[in-house]
Design a protein around this motif. Structure first.
Motif, PDB file in Angstrom:
ATOM      1  N   ASN A 134       0.834  -1.213   0.000  1.00 50.99           N
ATOM      2  CA  ASN A 134       0.000   0.000   0.000  1.00 50.99           C
ATOM      3  C   ASN A 134       0.866   1.260   0.000  1.00 50.99           C
ATOM      4  N   PHE A 135       1.885   1.280   0.837  1.00 45.89           N
ATOM      5  CA  PHE A 135       2.839   2.396   0.932  1.00 45.89           C
ATOM      6  C   PHE A 135       3.509   2.626  -0.433  1.00 45.89           C
ATOM      7  N   ALA A 136       3.988   1.541  -1.042  1.00 42.10           N
ATOM      8  CA  ALA A 136       4.677   1.653  -2.340  1.00 42.10           C
ATOM      9  C   ALA A 136       3.717   2.116  -3.432  1.00 42.10           C
ATOM     10  N   LYS A 160       2.429   6.282  -7.295  1.00 43.10           N
ATOM     11  CA  LYS A 160       1.142   6.385  -8.013  1.00 43.10           C
ATOM     12  C   LYS A 160       1.188   7.201  -9.303  1.00 43.10           C
ATOM     13  N   ASP A 161       2.050   8.204  -9.381  1.00 41.08           N
ATOM     14  CA  ASP A 161       2.085   9.042 -10.588  1.00 41.08           C
ATOM     15  C   ASP A 161       3.134   8.588 -11.598  1.00 41.08           C
ATOM     16  N   GLN A 162       3.793   7.466 -11.315  1.00 43.00           N
ATOM     17  CA  GLN A 162       4.913   7.028 -12.151  1.00 43.00           C
ATOM     18  C   GLN A 162       4.460   5.897 -13.074  1.00 43.00           C
ATOM     19  N   ILE A 213       4.096   0.608 -10.244  1.00 39.70           N
ATOM     20  CA  ILE A 213       4.021  -0.315  -9.101  1.00 39.70           C
ATOM     21  C   ILE A 213       4.023  -1.782  -9.539  1.00 39.70           C
ATOM     22  N   ASN A 214       3.598  -2.049 -10.797  1.00 37.21           N
ATOM     23  CA  ASN A 214       3.679  -3.432 -11.300  1.00 37.21           C
ATOM     24  C   ASN A 214       5.103  -3.988 -11.185  1.00 37.21           C
ATOM     25  N   HIS A 215       6.099  -3.098 -11.315  1.00 38.86           N
ATOM     26  CA  HIS A 215       7.500  -3.555 -11.302  1.00 38.86           C
ATOM     27  C   HIS A 215       7.963  -4.035  -9.917  1.00 38.86           C
ATOM     28  N   PRO A 216       7.901  -3.186  -8.865  1.00 41.75           N
ATOM     29  CA  PRO A 216       8.310  -3.706  -7.549  1.00 41.75           C
ATOM     30  C   PRO A 216       7.485  -4.910  -7.082  1.00 41.75           C
ATOM     31  N   ILE A 217       6.196  -4.927  -7.380  1.00 44.18           N
ATOM     32  CA  ILE A 217       5.382  -6.101  -7.012  1.00 44.18           C
ATOM     33  C   ILE A 217       5.870  -7.318  -7.798  1.00 44.18           C
TER      34      ILE A 217
END
Ligand code: NDP
Ligand code: ZN
Length: 180
Positions: free
Chosen positions: A14-16, A21-23, A34-38
């Motif tokens: 959630n934090f990440a 969110k804008d990237q 966020i797809n990448h770090p997940i």
């Protein structure tokens, strides 16, 4: 306990997600970043068989200081010193020019901790698969080729860390060389 671990993992995702969110990724579709770090955390669990929560949390946060306004102090307060130190290890020094940062990744790879090397392996595996899937906006074939070459040099410093991840990376490098 299990409940505590689950709670901190979701807090971290959630934090990440909020911070990134804008990237967007560099692909044509502008995939949410966020797809990448997940995806990197998922590679570590599903393919690397890594279940150390500290590694998984650090993987979820591995680009957050480099790419957002997040500070190491924030990471330390929210997720502890051990996670923070691993994130530090995988974060480039943004005060340096880009070419120097890339050179340092090659030079420093072998000196990193086992946990940081695991994240480096999964990060490069994700990015190389992403490059195989689609060429980033504005990249020439030459730039893609350079990226594979540079990644291989970084990975060569991380060897002897995780058999499955290194084997997957070698499959990609072998495919690539067959093409060139
Ligand atoms: P970047 O470092 O700018 O881009 C690669 C990084 O972008 C990846 O490591 C990944 O990092 C992130 N990324 C975001 N979206 C994607 C995606 N869809 N697929 C793969 N990666 C993605 O590029 P370079 O590695 O090329 O670094 C810049 C360097 O390139 C400079 O040093 C410059 O000298 C050189 N350059 C070379 C050119 C050439 O034609 N050869 C042209 C221009 C520059 P993360 O894990 O952090 O998300
Ligand atoms: Zn990354």
């Amino acid at each position: 306990t299990n409940a505590e671990l689950l709670s901190i993992i979701i807090k971290c995702v959630n934090f990440a997600a909020i911070k990134h969110k804008d990237q967007r990724r560099k692909d044509e579709q502008g995939t949410p970043y966020i797809n990448h770090p997940i995806g990197v955390a998922n590679i570590l669990i599903q393919e690397g068989n890594i279940h150390d929560p500290v590694v998984i949390i650090a993987a979820l946060l591995h680009d957050i200081v480099e790419d957002t306004n997040t500070t190491f102090e924030e990471i330390e307060n929210q997720f502890g010193t051990e996670v923070c130190n691993i994130v530090k290890e995988v974060t480039d020094d943004k005060s340096l020019p880009k070419a120097e940062r890339k050179r340092l990744q090659i030079q420093n790879a072998s000196k990193k901790s086992h946990k940081a090397k695991l994240i480096n392996l999964a990060d490069k595996l994700y990015n190389l698969r992403d490059l195989q899937r689609a060429i980033p906006v504005g990249w020439s074939q030459d730039r893609v080729k350079e990226y594979f070459k540079w990644s291989k040099a970084v990975i060569d410093g991380c060897r002897g860390t995780n058999f499955s991840l290194e084997r997957e990376l070698d499959v990609i490098f072998a495919d690539r060389i067959a093409q060139d």
